[in-house]
Design a protein around this motif. Structure first.
Motif, PDB file in Angstrom:
ATOM      1  N   GLN A  27      12.538  -5.646  13.383  1.00 15.62           N
ATOM      2  CA  GLN A  27      12.692  -4.657  14.461  1.00 15.62           C
ATOM      3  C   GLN A  27      13.999  -4.848  15.242  1.00 15.62           C
ATOM      4  OE1 GLN A  27       8.897  -4.932  16.541  1.00 15.62           O
ATOM      5  NE2 GLN A  27       8.036  -3.324  15.253  1.00 15.62           N
ATOM      6  N   PHE A  29      16.012  -2.070  17.304  1.00 15.67           N
ATOM      7  CA  PHE A  29      15.878  -0.660  17.659  1.00 15.67           C
ATOM      8  C   PHE A  29      17.207  -0.035  18.074  1.00 15.67           C
ATOM      9  CE2 PHE A  29      11.527  -2.315  19.043  1.00 15.67           C
ATOM     10  CZ  PHE A  29      10.928  -1.961  17.857  1.00 15.67           C
ATOM     11  N   GLY A  57       9.460   3.128  14.525  1.00 13.97           N
ATOM     12  CA  GLY A  57       9.497   2.283  15.728  1.00 13.97           C
ATOM     13  C   GLY A  57       9.226   3.108  16.967  1.00 13.97           C
ATOM     14  N   ARG A  78       4.521   0.420  10.175  1.00 12.25           N
ATOM     15  CA  ARG A  78       3.571  -0.663   9.966  1.00 12.25           C
ATOM     16  C   ARG A  78       3.020  -1.216  11.280  1.00 12.25           C
ATOM     17  NH1 ARG A  78       4.688  -5.836   6.083  1.00 12.25           N
ATOM     18  NH2 ARG A  78       2.544  -6.535   6.091  1.00 12.25           N
ATOM     19  N   ASN A 123      16.361   3.921   9.386  1.00 11.49           N
ATOM     20  CA  ASN A 123      16.975   2.657   9.788  1.00 11.49           C
ATOM     21  C   ASN A 123      15.998   1.602   9.290  1.00 11.49           C
ATOM     22  OD1 ASN A 123      18.063   0.444  11.097  1.00 11.49           O
ATOM     23  ND2 ASN A 123      17.402   1.083  13.153  1.00 11.49           N
TER      24      ASN A 123
HETATM   25  N1  SAM Z   1      13.709   3.638  13.440  1.00 12.95           N
HETATM   26  C1  SAM Z   1      13.702   2.744  14.592  1.00 12.95           C
HETATM   27  C2  SAM Z   1      15.078   2.727  15.203  1.00 12.95           C
HETATM   28  O1  SAM Z   1      16.029   3.147  14.513  1.00 12.95           O
HETATM   29  O2  SAM Z   1      15.211   2.280  16.335  1.00 12.95           O
HETATM   30  C3  SAM Z   1      13.252   1.332  14.213  1.00 12.95           C
HETATM   31  C4  SAM Z   1      14.021   0.674  13.092  1.00 12.95           C
HETATM   32  S1  SAM Z   1      13.630  -1.025  12.870  1.00 12.95           S
HETATM   33  C5  SAM Z   1      15.131  -1.597  12.090  1.00 12.95           C
HETATM   34  C6  SAM Z   1      12.530  -1.068  11.471  1.00 12.95           C
HETATM   35  C7  SAM Z   1      11.149  -0.463  11.702  1.00 12.95           C
HETATM   36  O3  SAM Z   1      10.395  -0.588  10.489  1.00 12.95           O
HETATM   37  C8  SAM Z   1      10.288  -1.117  12.771  1.00 12.95           C
HETATM   38  O4  SAM Z   1       9.709  -0.131  13.579  1.00 12.95           O
HETATM   39  C9  SAM Z   1       9.214  -1.880  12.000  1.00 12.95           C
HETATM   40  O5  SAM Z   1       7.987  -2.018  12.695  1.00 12.95           O
HETATM   41  C10 SAM Z   1       9.056  -1.014  10.759  1.00 12.95           C
HETATM   42  N2  SAM Z   1       8.588  -1.730   9.563  1.00 12.95           N
HETATM   43  C11 SAM Z   1       8.820  -3.007   9.197  1.00 12.95           C
HETATM   44  N3  SAM Z   1       8.285  -3.286   7.992  1.00 12.95           N
HETATM   45  C12 SAM Z   1       7.702  -2.133   7.583  1.00 12.95           C
HETATM   46  C13 SAM Z   1       6.957  -1.770   6.418  1.00 12.95           C
HETATM   47  N4  SAM Z   1       6.753  -2.642   5.434  1.00 12.95           N
HETATM   48  N5  SAM Z   1       6.491  -0.506   6.328  1.00 12.95           N
HETATM   49  C14 SAM Z   1       6.702   0.397   7.315  1.00 12.95           C
HETATM   50  N6  SAM Z   1       7.396   0.107   8.442  1.00 12.95           N
HETATM   51  C15 SAM Z   1       7.881  -1.133   8.585  1.00 12.95           C
END
Ligand code: SAM
Length: 275
Positions: A27, A29, A57, A78, A123
């Motif tokens: 994470q 953000f 997120g 997730r 992302n």
């Molecule tokens: N999109 C948001 C932003 O740009 O601020 C959050 C990006 S953050 C880099 C990655 C996101 O992927 C987090 O919200 C995390 O909880 C989610 N995540 C992590 N592993 C995952 C998985 N296996 N499947 C789905 N989502 C996942």
């Protein structure tokens, strides 16, 4: 203070819903809606398009995609802590956001997709990003269910995705991406653009499927690239020895003294087809 889309600022959303970032979930953000719009715009005009997003997120990128007119966003997240924040976005854009709580690695994306064009914009969590990309590149039938992918990666991964022969970053990922897609790096995003900041620079990569990739069995392509790049500094006659060595290279009309990183995608395909 209200934002351009009329929803609360992302920092307030994170505070209100207690979304302290978890490293294990990758994470980092993005809180700047101008930046998330720039990422979403890289995917081209979104009116009438269904977008698949992994890891929304708190919803910064989701909001950008919706504000740019996407017909619908199907988002797989997730972390259940994010769901109330996403529900707020859902009620602001009625009928246009569907959130699926689950692991993107276990999601059958093709089955989620309605009729009509689909683009993937995300992302990605750094710990599963490459595996997700590979899954989206591997379907047996081509063209795939997606029209384009606009994805954020650590810059080093982005360089491997777009790398061609004679580039230090060229390897299995570059061959796979080059075989089935046209991939380009769109722009870099510095660590301080994220909350919390990661250690390294990130980059947005845009991929579109090739209409007619060279015919090849993907399993065979994986076998030759794995062997060749497993010993990338060695001559091919040594590195692909277990697959047939000199005889295989001769059949594919490739000089056995060459090294993996000098072979074009087309030559790797020839090698795979000679197996
Ligand atoms: N999109 C948001 C932003 O740009 O601020 C959050 C990006 S953050 C880099 C990655 C996101 O992927 C987090 O919200 C995390 O909880 C989610 N995540 C992590 N592993 C995952 C998985 N296996 N499947 C789905 N989502 C996942």
């Amino acid at each position: 203070m209200a934002t351009l889309d009329g929803l609360p600022p992302l920092r307030d959303v994170i505070d209100r819903f207690g979304l302290d970032a978890r490293k294990a979930l990758g994470q980092n953000f993005l809180l700047d809606l101008n930046l998330t719009q720039k990422i979403a715009r890289t995917a081209g005009p979104l009116e009438g398009i269904t977008v698949i997003e992994v890891g929304p997120g708190p919803g910064g990128l989701t909001r950008a995609i919706l504000s740019l007119g996407a017909k619908k966003v199907i988002a797989v997240e997730r972390d259940p802590r994010c769901l109330p924040a996403l529900a707020e976005i859902e009620s602001h854009y009625p009928g246009r956001l569907e959130v699926i709580e689950g692991d993107a690695l276990k999601t059958d994306f093709a089955s989620l997709v309605p009729d009509g064009p689909v683009r993937i914009i995300a992302n990605l969590p750094y710990n599963v990003g490459t595996q997700l990309l590979v899954n989206w590149l591997l379907p047996a039938t081509w063209p795939p269910f997606w029209q384009s992918m606009t994805l954020m990666f650590q810059k080093e991964v982005g360089q491997r995705i777009v790398a061609e022969e004679d580039d230090d970053h060229y390897g299995r990922l570059g061959v796979l991406c080059g075989w089935r897609t046209e991939a380009r790096m769109a722009f870099d995003v510095p660590p301080q653009a994220f909350t919390p900041p990661p250690k390294v620079t990130s980059t947005v990569v845009h991929l579109t499927p090739r209409d007619n990739p060279l015919p090849c069995d993907v399993t065979k392509l994986e076998r030759v690239t794995m062997a060749a790049f497993g010993q990338r500094r060695k001559m091919l006659r040594q590195s692909v020895k277990s697959l047939g060595g000199e005889a295989l290279l001769q059949k594919a009309d490739i000089d056995p003294q060459r090294r993996a990183e000098t072979l074009s995608v087309e030559e790797f395909v020839r090698l795979a087809n000679a197996l």
